[in-house]
Design a protein around this motif. Structure first.
Motif, mmCIF file in Angstrom:
data_model
loop_
_atom_site.group_PDB
_atom_site.id
_atom_site.type_symbol
_atom_site.label_atom_id
_atom_site.label_comp_id
_atom_site.label_asym_id
_atom_site.label_seq_id
_atom_site.Cartn_x
_atom_site.Cartn_y
_atom_site.Cartn_z
ATOM 1 N N PHE A 1 -41.008 36.728 -30.997
ATOM 2 C CA PHE A 1 -42.377 36.283 -30.733
ATOM 3 C C PHE A 1 -43.264 36.636 -31.925
ATOM 4 O O PHE A 1 -42.908 37.488 -32.743
ATOM 5 N N ASN A 2 -44.430 35.978 -32.005
ATOM 6 C CA ASN A 2 -45.425 36.352 -33.008
ATOM 7 C C ASN A 2 -45.949 37.745 -32.664
ATOM 8 O O ASN A 2 -46.676 37.922 -31.690
ATOM 9 N N GLU B 1 -54.810 36.152 -30.384
ATOM 10 C CA GLU B 1 -54.133 35.561 -29.224
ATOM 11 C C GLU B 1 -54.083 34.038 -29.324
ATOM 12 O O GLU B 1 -53.193 33.412 -28.752
ATOM 13 N N GLY C 1 -50.865 32.705 -30.275
ATOM 14 C CA GLY C 1 -49.728 32.977 -29.396
ATOM 15 C C GLY C 1 -49.048 34.305 -29.677
ATOM 16 O O GLY C 1 -47.843 34.439 -29.470
ATOM 17 N N THR C 2 -49.798 35.304 -30.146
ATOM 18 C CA THR C 2 -49.205 36.602 -30.473
ATOM 19 C C THR C 2 -48.894 37.398 -29.208
ATOM 20 O O THR C 2 -49.503 37.215 -28.157
ATOM 21 N N LYS C 3 -47.940 38.309 -29.356
ATOM 22 C CA LYS C 3 -47.525 39.191 -28.267
ATOM 23 C C LYS C 3 -47.493 40.631 -28.774
ATOM 24 O O LYS C 3 -47.106 40.890 -29.909
#
Length: 232
Positions: free
Chosen positions: A115-116, A122, A125-127
């Motif tokens: 994941f990013n 956000e 699409g960052t986690k």
């Protein structure tokens, strides 16, 4: 002309998005420590994970190229041991031997985050948490009556978590494939596990491994972008 304008705008927008994705990571670097366990696999232990585990620890440095890719360097030390009586193998003349030794590793790996990975941005699409895979190349040295030195190829997977701003915690499990077969023969006397059956060696046969299960804590530093305003 409309098609040309559309294609032109597509590349401009795509370029801006790609640049933001790459530059959005607030910090470029991480530095910290790792600690956990190390164990050996080879002629004296063919299949059993975590048999005769020893302590392992070290330092780690990471360069985050972007949200998905990172380059990591490590300097580690650990201890491994083995006993042929527990291996389930039968050795020439019914001999058995046990060993233990300390090793040192200097290595570099490339990591891919699923994941990013970030606690910001956000909209990209960052986690805050991401599993990752890694591989690379390292050098393993182990002192003893029979000094050992060889290259290794690390293969592993891990999980990293952005605990708070600039602080990361993680766990990774990996194996090191050694380009040598005397890692488990630190002494000159007794049964040698360096090709004990006198079978011609190859990369996939009669080579030793060691494994690492490590927890890590790292601190971010090195701002990727700075404000144009000089505000005191």
């Amino acid at each position: 002309m409309k098609k040309i304008r559309f294609i032109f705008m597509f590349f401009i927008v795509g370029g801006i998005f790609s640049s933001n994705t790459i530059l959005a990571q607030e910090y470029k670097y991480e530095i910290g420590g790792m600690a956990g366990t190390s164990f050996y696999m080879g002629d004296a232990n063919k299949t059993k994970l975590f048999q005769n585990p020893g302590f392992a620890a070290g330092a780690v440095f990471r360069y985050n190229k972007n949200f998905r890719w990172a380059f990591k360097g490590d300097l580690l030390m650990g201890r491994v041991s083995g006993d042929t009586e527990k291996s389930g193998n039968v050795f020439p003349h019914g001999q058995n031997v046990s060993f233990s030794r300390t090793f040192f590793e200097l290595g570099g790996q490339i990591e891919y985050n699923f994941f990013n990975y970030s606690d910001k941005y956000e909209f990209l699409g960052t986690k805050k948490m991401s599993p990752y895979l890694f591989t690379g190349l390292g050098l393993t040295l182990a002192p003893g009556d029979e000094f050992f030195g060889a290259l290794n190829i690390p293969l592993g997977l891990g999980l990293k978590y952005k605990w708070k701003d600039r602080l990361n915690v993680g766990f990774e499990l990996s194996v090191r494939k050694l380009f040598g077969d005397s890692f488990d023969s630190p002494k000159k006397d007794g049964l040698s596990l360096n090709d004990p059956y006198n079978i011609e060696s190859s990369f996939f046969k009669n080579k030793d491994w060691y494994c690492l299960a490590m927890f890590s804590v790292t601190w971010d530093f090195g701002l990727r972008t700075r404000s144009c305003l000089n505000i005191d």
